[in-house]
Design a protein around this motif. Sequence first.
Motif, mmCIF file in Angstrom:
data_model
loop_
_atom_site.group_PDB
_atom_site.id
_atom_site.type_symbol
_atom_site.label_atom_id
_atom_site.label_comp_id
_atom_site.label_asym_id
_atom_site.label_seq_id
_atom_site.Cartn_x
_atom_site.Cartn_y
_atom_site.Cartn_z
ATOM 1 N N GLY A 40 30.260 7.080 39.542
ATOM 2 C CA GLY A 40 29.314 7.972 38.864
ATOM 3 C C GLY A 40 28.631 7.403 37.638
ATOM 4 O O GLY A 40 27.858 8.107 36.992
ATOM 5 N N VAL A 41 28.905 6.150 37.291
ATOM 6 C CA VAL A 41 28.233 5.632 36.087
ATOM 7 C C VAL A 41 27.192 4.550 36.376
ATOM 8 O O VAL A 41 26.371 4.256 35.525
ATOM 9 N N ASN A 42 27.203 3.966 37.549
ATOM 10 C CA ASN A 42 26.248 2.886 37.834
ATOM 11 C C ASN A 42 24.940 3.403 38.410
ATOM 12 O O ASN A 42 24.038 2.637 38.678
ATOM 13 N N ASP A 43 24.840 4.742 38.595
ATOM 14 C CA ASP A 43 23.653 5.226 39.288
ATOM 15 C C ASP A 43 22.466 5.447 38.354
ATOM 16 O O ASP A 43 21.414 5.904 38.754
ATOM 17 N N GLU A 44 22.650 5.163 37.049
ATOM 18 C CA GLU A 44 21.500 5.283 36.162
ATOM 19 C C GLU A 44 21.297 3.921 35.528
ATOM 20 O O GLU A 44 22.225 3.156 35.392
ATOM 21 N N ARG A 45 20.092 3.699 35.121
ATOM 22 C CA ARG A 45 19.868 2.471 34.382
ATOM 23 C C ARG A 45 19.327 2.861 33.029
ATOM 24 O O ARG A 45 18.372 3.614 32.971
ATOM 25 N N PRO A 46 19.803 2.486 31.919
ATOM 26 C CA PRO A 46 20.971 1.632 31.757
ATOM 27 C C PRO A 46 22.278 2.417 31.737
ATOM 28 O O PRO A 46 22.285 3.609 31.443
ATOM 29 N N LEU A 47 23.354 1.713 32.058
ATOM 30 C CA LEU A 47 24.699 2.274 31.900
ATOM 31 C C LEU A 47 24.971 2.259 30.381
ATOM 32 O O LEU A 47 24.728 1.257 29.723
ATOM 33 N N VAL A 48 25.419 3.377 29.844
ATOM 34 C CA VAL A 48 25.627 3.434 28.392
ATOM 35 C C VAL A 48 27.100 3.698 28.071
ATOM 36 O O VAL A 48 27.691 4.646 28.575
ATOM 37 N N ILE A 49 27.638 2.837 27.238
ATOM 38 C CA ILE A 49 28.993 3.016 26.717
ATOM 39 C C ILE A 49 28.802 3.236 25.216
ATOM 40 O O ILE A 49 28.087 2.472 24.565
ATOM 41 N N ALA A 50 29.384 4.294 24.671
ATOM 42 C CA ALA A 50 29.185 4.539 23.244
ATOM 43 C C ALA A 50 30.424 5.148 22.622
ATOM 44 O O ALA A 50 31.231 5.789 23.300
ATOM 45 N N GLY A 51 30.544 4.933 21.315
ATOM 46 C CA GLY A 51 31.684 5.467 20.580
ATOM 47 C C GLY A 51 31.873 4.652 19.326
ATOM 48 O O GLY A 51 31.197 3.645 19.122
ATOM 49 N N PRO A 52 32.801 5.063 18.488
ATOM 50 C CA PRO A 52 32.958 4.389 17.202
ATOM 51 C C PRO A 52 33.526 2.987 17.336
ATOM 52 O O PRO A 52 34.227 2.683 18.306
ATOM 53 N N CYS A 53 33.235 2.163 16.341
ATOM 54 C CA CYS A 53 33.871 0.835 16.282
ATOM 55 C C CYS A 53 35.373 1.056 16.375
ATOM 56 O O CYS A 53 36.025 0.504 17.246
ATOM 57 N N SER A 54 35.898 1.916 15.481
ATOM 58 C CA SER A 54 37.344 2.170 15.450
ATOM 59 C C SER A 54 37.645 3.648 15.588
ATOM 60 O O SER A 54 36.937 4.488 15.013
ATOM 61 N N ALA A 55 38.723 3.941 16.290
ATOM 62 C CA ALA A 55 39.300 5.278 16.227
ATOM 63 C C ALA A 55 39.964 5.368 14.854
ATOM 64 O O ALA A 55 40.774 4.508 14.507
ATOM 65 N N GLU A 56 39.574 6.361 14.052
ATOM 66 C CA GLU A 56 40.105 6.466 12.681
ATOM 67 C C GLU A 56 41.083 7.629 12.558
ATOM 68 O O GLU A 56 42.211 7.465 12.108
ATOM 69 N N THR A 57 40.605 8.800 12.940
ATOM 70 C CA THR A 57 41.456 9.996 12.919
ATOM 71 C C THR A 57 41.186 10.756 14.217
ATOM 72 O O THR A 57 40.156 10.548 14.874
ATOM 73 N N GLU A 58 42.083 11.656 14.548
ATOM 74 C CA GLU A 58 41.893 12.454 15.759
ATOM 75 C C GLU A 58 40.606 13.281 15.648
ATOM 76 O O GLU A 58 39.836 13.389 16.603
ATOM 77 N N GLU A 59 40.340 13.815 14.459
ATOM 78 C CA GLU A 59 39.142 14.643 14.253
ATOM 79 C C GLU A 59 37.871 13.816 14.448
ATOM 80 O O GLU A 59 36.928 14.252 15.102
ATOM 81 N N GLN A 60 37.833 12.615 13.838
ATOM 82 C CA GLN A 60 36.634 11.758 13.967
ATOM 83 C C GLN A 60 36.409 11.371 15.425
ATOM 84 O O GLN A 60 35.275 11.382 15.915
ATOM 85 N N VAL A 61 37.483 11.062 16.142
ATOM 86 C CA VAL A 61 37.355 10.683 17.556
ATOM 87 C C VAL A 61 36.848 11.878 18.361
ATOM 88 O O VAL A 61 35.882 11.757 19.132
ATOM 89 N N MET A 62 37.453 13.038 18.165
ATOM 90 C CA MET A 62 37.072 14.202 18.971
ATOM 91 C C MET A 62 35.644 14.653 18.659
ATOM 92 O O MET A 62 34.883 14.990 19.559
ATOM 93 N N GLU A 63 35.284 14.650 17.375
ATOM 94 C CA GLU A 63 33.934 15.111 17.028
ATOM 95 C C GLU A 63 32.876 14.159 17.602
ATOM 96 O O GLU A 63 31.893 14.585 18.212
ATOM 97 N N THR A 64 33.099 12.876 17.430
ATOM 98 C CA THR A 64 32.136 11.897 17.966
ATOM 99 C C THR A 64 32.063 12.024 19.494
ATOM 100 O O THR A 64 30.970 12.022 20.071
ATOM 101 N N ALA A 65 33.211 12.161 20.122
ATOM 102 C CA ALA A 65 33.243 12.240 21.592
ATOM 103 C C ALA A 65 32.507 13.488 22.096
ATOM 104 O O ALA A 65 31.728 13.406 23.054
ATOM 105 N N ARG A 66 32.731 14.618 21.447
ATOM 106 C CA ARG A 66 32.050 15.842 21.906
ATOM 107 C C ARG A 66 30.541 15.703 21.777
ATOM 108 O O ARG A 66 29.791 16.099 22.670
#
Length: 263
Positions: free
Chosen positions: A12-38
């Motif tokens: 399900g990820v190769n069917d668009e161009r471009p394939l996009v991977i995104a997220g923080p350089c580092s996981a810092e806190t659970e809140e920062q990870v969850m907020e960025t991910a949402r």
Amino acid sequence: MEMKLESILLPGVNDERPLVIAGPCSAETEEQVMETARLLASKGVKIFRAGIWKPRTKPGGFEGVGVEGLAWLKRVKKETGMYVATEVATQQHVFEALKAGIDMLWIGARTTVNPFAVQEIADALKGVDIPVLIKNPVNPDLELWIGAIERIYGAGIRKIGAIHRGFSSYDKKIYRNLPLWHIPIELRRRMPDLPIICDPSHIGGKRELIAPLCQQAMDLSFDGLIVESHCNPDCAWSDASQQVTPDVLDYVINLLVIRDVTQ
Ligand code: PEP
Ligand code: MN
């Protein structure tokens, strides 16, 4: 080495161009990870990246939250449905990441330079079916990059991608890491079936270079982009000046002009 790669890295990820991977350089806190991910999931991003073991050039910086972050990535997967990816640099990292059900691994630029380290990772991956992305080594050595790819292939991994993140240089006038585009272009000539993903964040080192670098990668027919994105970039614990908000990332991706170079 003759390589037969699988073209689908994750369903399900190769069917668009471009394939996009995104997220923080580092996981810092659970809140920062969850907020960025949402926020990223709400923009349609399907693969979430976050480093939990951080290879820092100098001691004294934030070196990652370690295994604790794996639980946060599992939560991202469960609550947003995104695939999750993290960097591995040792066998122990591989075992922990596999145990936690991480969907995709990447090998960092400081690891690709070391054939012993890459071989250890390859050995830990024997018999495992997981996509592995291999960043270029920090130095502009195409053979070392290809050698690392071949070591991972030799372990039986068939879902392989290369990440172009630029090359270290004493000259940091514009780029943090020189793009030297001819090197990934030559990699494509040598390995035509290998997906190549551009990392404009580590090439540019500053957020204003993200958009032009993404466009350059598209103009060169790269297969995807891996971009550092943080819910509050200025306060990031690593690579603050190159991270963009999910909103900005979405804006940049939507503005990309994708030309069909096969016509
Ligand atoms: C990263 O992706 O955050 C990272 C450490 O990258 P690189 O290995 O390209 O320096
Ligand atoms: Mn980074």
